[in-house]
Design a protein around this motif. Structure first.
Motif, PDB file in Angstrom:
ATOM      1  N   GLY A 175     -23.754   9.024 -49.550  1.00  0.00           N
ATOM      2  CA  GLY A 175     -23.882   7.710 -48.916  1.00  0.00           C
ATOM      3  C   GLY A 175     -23.056   7.572 -47.668  1.00  0.00           C
ATOM      4  N   TRP A 176     -23.144   6.408 -47.098  1.00  0.00           N
ATOM      5  CA  TRP A 176     -22.514   6.137 -45.810  1.00  0.00           C
ATOM      6  C   TRP A 176     -21.002   6.291 -45.871  1.00  0.00           C
ATOM      7  CZ3 TRP A 176     -23.518   6.401 -41.042  1.00  0.00           C
ATOM      8  CH2 TRP A 176     -22.747   5.764 -40.098  1.00  0.00           C
ATOM      9  N   GLU A 177     -20.370   5.890 -46.958  1.00  0.00           N
ATOM     10  CA  GLU A 177     -18.905   5.986 -47.048  1.00  0.00           C
ATOM     11  C   GLU A 177     -18.451   7.434 -46.840  1.00  0.00           C
ATOM     12  OE1 GLU A 177     -16.354   3.864 -47.206  1.00  0.00           O
ATOM     13  OE2 GLU A 177     -17.865   2.336 -46.883  1.00  0.00           O
ATOM     14  N   ARG A 178     -19.179   8.373 -47.405  1.00  0.00           N
ATOM     15  CA  ARG A 178     -18.794   9.777 -47.271  1.00  0.00           C
ATOM     16  C   ARG A 178     -18.946  10.248 -45.824  1.00  0.00           C
ATOM     17  NH1 ARG A 178     -18.819  14.248 -51.454  1.00  0.00           N
ATOM     18  NH2 ARG A 178     -18.454  12.373 -52.595  1.00  0.00           N
ATOM     19  N   ALA A 179     -19.902   9.686 -45.083  1.00  0.00           N
ATOM     20  CA  ALA A 179     -20.115  10.094 -43.696  1.00  0.00           C
ATOM     21  C   ALA A 179     -18.906   9.772 -42.838  1.00  0.00           C
ATOM     22  CB  ALA A 179     -21.357   9.400 -43.130  1.00  0.00           C
ATOM     23  N   ARG A 180     -18.131   8.797 -43.216  1.00  0.00           N
ATOM     24  CA  ARG A 180     -16.967   8.406 -42.433  1.00  0.00           C
ATOM     25  C   ARG A 180     -15.734   9.241 -42.759  1.00  0.00           C
ATOM     26  NH1 ARG A 180     -17.345   1.916 -42.692  1.00  0.00           N
ATOM     27  NH2 ARG A 180     -18.748   2.202 -44.418  1.00  0.00           N
ATOM     28  N   ASP A 181     -15.780  10.028 -43.821  1.00  0.00           N
ATOM     29  CA  ASP A 181     -14.612  10.846 -44.225  1.00  0.00           C
ATOM     30  C   ASP A 181     -14.412  12.012 -43.277  1.00  0.00           C
ATOM     31  OD1 ASP A 181     -14.317   9.150 -46.310  1.00  0.00           O
ATOM     32  OD2 ASP A 181     -15.241  10.476 -47.797  1.00  0.00           O
ATOM     33  N   VAL A 234     -27.637  31.526 -36.917  1.00  0.00           N
ATOM     34  CA  VAL A 234     -28.262  31.993 -38.158  1.00  0.00           C
ATOM     35  C   VAL A 234     -27.837  31.115 -39.333  1.00  0.00           C
ATOM     36  CG1 VAL A 234     -28.415  33.931 -39.770  1.00  0.00           C
ATOM     37  CG2 VAL A 234     -28.415  34.354 -37.314  1.00  0.00           C
ATOM     38  N   ASP A 235     -26.598  30.668 -39.342  1.00  0.00           N
ATOM     39  CA  ASP A 235     -26.084  29.876 -40.455  1.00  0.00           C
ATOM     40  C   ASP A 235     -26.103  28.370 -40.170  1.00  0.00           C
ATOM     41  OD1 ASP A 235     -24.145  29.903 -38.501  1.00  0.00           O
ATOM     42  OD2 ASP A 235     -22.476  30.223 -39.884  1.00  0.00           O
ATOM     43  N   ALA A 236     -26.964  27.938 -39.264  1.00  0.00           N
ATOM     44  CA  ALA A 236     -27.029  26.512 -38.904  1.00  0.00           C
ATOM     45  C   ALA A 236     -27.333  25.663 -40.132  1.00  0.00           C
ATOM     46  CB  ALA A 236     -28.083  26.281 -37.834  1.00  0.00           C
ATOM     47  N   ASP A 237     -26.626  24.550 -40.249  1.00  0.00           N
ATOM     48  CA  ASP A 237     -26.875  23.626 -41.355  1.00  0.00           C
ATOM     49  C   ASP A 237     -27.753  22.460 -40.899  1.00  0.00           C
ATOM     50  OD1 ASP A 237     -25.096  22.236 -39.765  1.00  0.00           O
ATOM     51  OD2 ASP A 237     -23.817  21.585 -41.425  1.00  0.00           O
ATOM     52  N   TYR A 238     -28.435  22.605 -39.787  1.00  0.00           N
ATOM     53  CA  TYR A 238     -29.263  21.534 -39.241  1.00  0.00           C
ATOM     54  C   TYR A 238     -30.619  22.079 -38.792  1.00  0.00           C
ATOM     55  CZ  TYR A 238     -27.521  23.500 -34.833  1.00  0.00           C
ATOM     56  OH  TYR A 238     -27.202  24.350 -33.816  1.00  0.00           O
ATOM     57  N   ALA A 261     -28.938  14.666 -44.799  1.00  0.00           N
ATOM     58  CA  ALA A 261     -29.939  14.746 -45.868  1.00  0.00           C
ATOM     59  C   ALA A 261     -29.346  15.454 -47.068  1.00  0.00           C
ATOM     60  CB  ALA A 261     -31.176  15.496 -45.381  1.00  0.00           C
ATOM     61  N   GLU A 262     -29.569  14.880 -48.235  1.00  0.00           N
ATOM     62  CA  GLU A 262     -29.150  15.538 -49.475  1.00  0.00           C
ATOM     63  C   GLU A 262     -30.095  16.686 -49.815  1.00  0.00           C
ATOM     64  OE1 GLU A 262     -28.137  13.020 -52.782  1.00  0.00           O
ATOM     65  OE2 GLU A 262     -27.398  11.474 -51.419  1.00  0.00           O
ATOM     66  N   ASP A 263     -31.379  16.563 -49.432  1.00  0.00           N
ATOM     67  CA  ASP A 263     -32.378  17.616 -49.646  1.00  0.00           C
ATOM     68  C   ASP A 263     -33.084  17.838 -48.311  1.00  0.00           C
ATOM     69  OD1 ASP A 263     -34.539  19.242 -50.297  1.00  0.00           O
ATOM     70  OD2 ASP A 263     -34.990  18.174 -52.151  1.00  0.00           O
ATOM     71  N   GLN A 264     -32.498  18.694 -47.498  1.00  0.00           N
ATOM     72  CA  GLN A 264     -32.973  18.901 -46.137  1.00  0.00           C
ATOM     73  C   GLN A 264     -34.439  19.319 -46.069  1.00  0.00           C
ATOM     74  OE1 GLN A 264     -31.598  22.424 -44.028  1.00  0.00           O
ATOM     75  NE2 GLN A 264     -30.942  21.080 -42.335  1.00  0.00           N
ATOM     76  N   PHE A 320     -33.595  14.622 -32.701  1.00  0.00           N
ATOM     77  CA  PHE A 320     -32.615  14.333 -33.747  1.00  0.00           C
ATOM     78  C   PHE A 320     -32.486  15.567 -34.621  1.00  0.00           C
ATOM     79  CE2 PHE A 320     -36.732  12.906 -35.270  1.00  0.00           C
ATOM     80  CZ  PHE A 320     -36.792  13.337 -36.586  1.00  0.00           C
ATOM     81  N   CYS A 321     -31.390  15.665 -35.351  1.00  0.00           N
ATOM     82  CA  CYS A 321     -31.173  16.788 -36.255  1.00  0.00           C
ATOM     83  C   CYS A 321     -31.084  16.292 -37.687  1.00  0.00           C
ATOM     84  CB  CYS A 321     -29.880  17.523 -35.910  1.00  0.00           C
ATOM     85  SG  CYS A 321     -29.941  18.394 -34.337  1.00  0.00           S
ATOM     86  N   ILE A 322     -31.680  17.045 -38.578  1.00  0.00           N
ATOM     87  CA  ILE A 322     -31.531  16.786 -40.006  1.00  0.00           C
ATOM     88  C   ILE A 322     -30.480  17.777 -40.494  1.00  0.00           C
ATOM     89  CG2 ILE A 322     -32.659  16.751 -42.262  1.00  0.00           C
ATOM     90  CD1 ILE A 322     -33.546  14.538 -40.306  1.00  0.00           C
ATOM     91  N   VAL A 323     -29.333  17.230 -40.871  1.00  0.00           N
ATOM     92  CA  VAL A 323     -28.180  18.037 -41.258  1.00  0.00           C
ATOM     93  C   VAL A 323     -28.128  18.142 -42.776  1.00  0.00           C
ATOM     94  CG1 VAL A 323     -25.680  18.289 -41.065  1.00  0.00           C
ATOM     95  CG2 VAL A 323     -26.967  17.201 -39.200  1.00  0.00           C
ATOM     96  N   ASP A 324     -28.010  19.367 -43.256  1.00  0.00           N
ATOM     97  CA  ASP A 324     -27.970  19.633 -44.697  1.00  0.00           C
ATOM     98  C   ASP A 324     -26.626  19.210 -45.266  1.00  0.00           C
ATOM     99  OD1 ASP A 324     -28.811  20.580 -47.169  1.00  0.00           O
ATOM    100  OD2 ASP A 324     -28.077  22.613 -46.770  1.00  0.00           O
ATOM    101  N   ARG A 325     -26.638  18.169 -46.077  1.00  0.00           N
ATOM    102  CA  ARG A 325     -25.423  17.665 -46.723  1.00  0.00           C
ATOM    103  C   ARG A 325     -25.741  17.355 -48.183  1.00  0.00           C
ATOM    104  NH1 ARG A 325     -23.140  19.609 -43.128  1.00  0.00           N
ATOM    105  NH2 ARG A 325     -21.812  18.641 -41.576  1.00  0.00           N
TER     106      ARG A 325
END
Length: 127
Positions: A121-127, A96-100, A71-74, A111-116
């Protein structure tokens, strides 16, 4: 070469779960739903499909597998998913510092909503 094409989730109420996941991920039906099966595909991305299988399965906690959804805006996405019927899962061992944020769909599939915030987009998820 292999490609992950679909993730299957067992559900009890196929129409309700299809509505939830279509709204949650902005997915559409790949083909018309059958009585016990539907495959949902991304509307505009090259990402795995979600297949819903109307077949009873015992819920086991913790689950052996779950989805990580970027998620861009978790905070906004957690609120939106809660409005759609998802629930936040509170876990005493969450760092404490979880990003999800751990959530579950209306039938308890986790499921987890991960702060990204830098994810575009999808291309970045594969990096």
């Amino acid at each position: 070469m292999l490609k992950l094409a679909s993730i299957v989730i067992r559900v009890n109420d196929l129409p309700a779960q299809a509505r939830f996941w279509k709204a949650a991920l902005d997915y559409v039906e790949r083909d018309p739903a059958e009585d016990d099966w539907v495959v949902l595909k991304p509307r505009d991305a090259d990402a795995p499909c979600i297949a819903l299988d109307a077949h009873h399965s015992e819920r086991v906690l913790p689950p052996r597998i779950h989805l990580d959804i970027y998620a861009e805006d978790q905070a906004t996405e957690v609120r939106r998913l809660t409005e759609l019927g998802a629930r936040e899962v509170h876990w005493d061992n969450l760092p404490v510092d979880a990003d999800y944020v751990i959530m579950e769909d209306p039938e308890g599939n986790r499921f987890c909503i991960v702060d990204r915030p830098d994810w575009s987009g999808w291309e970045r998820a594969r990096d």
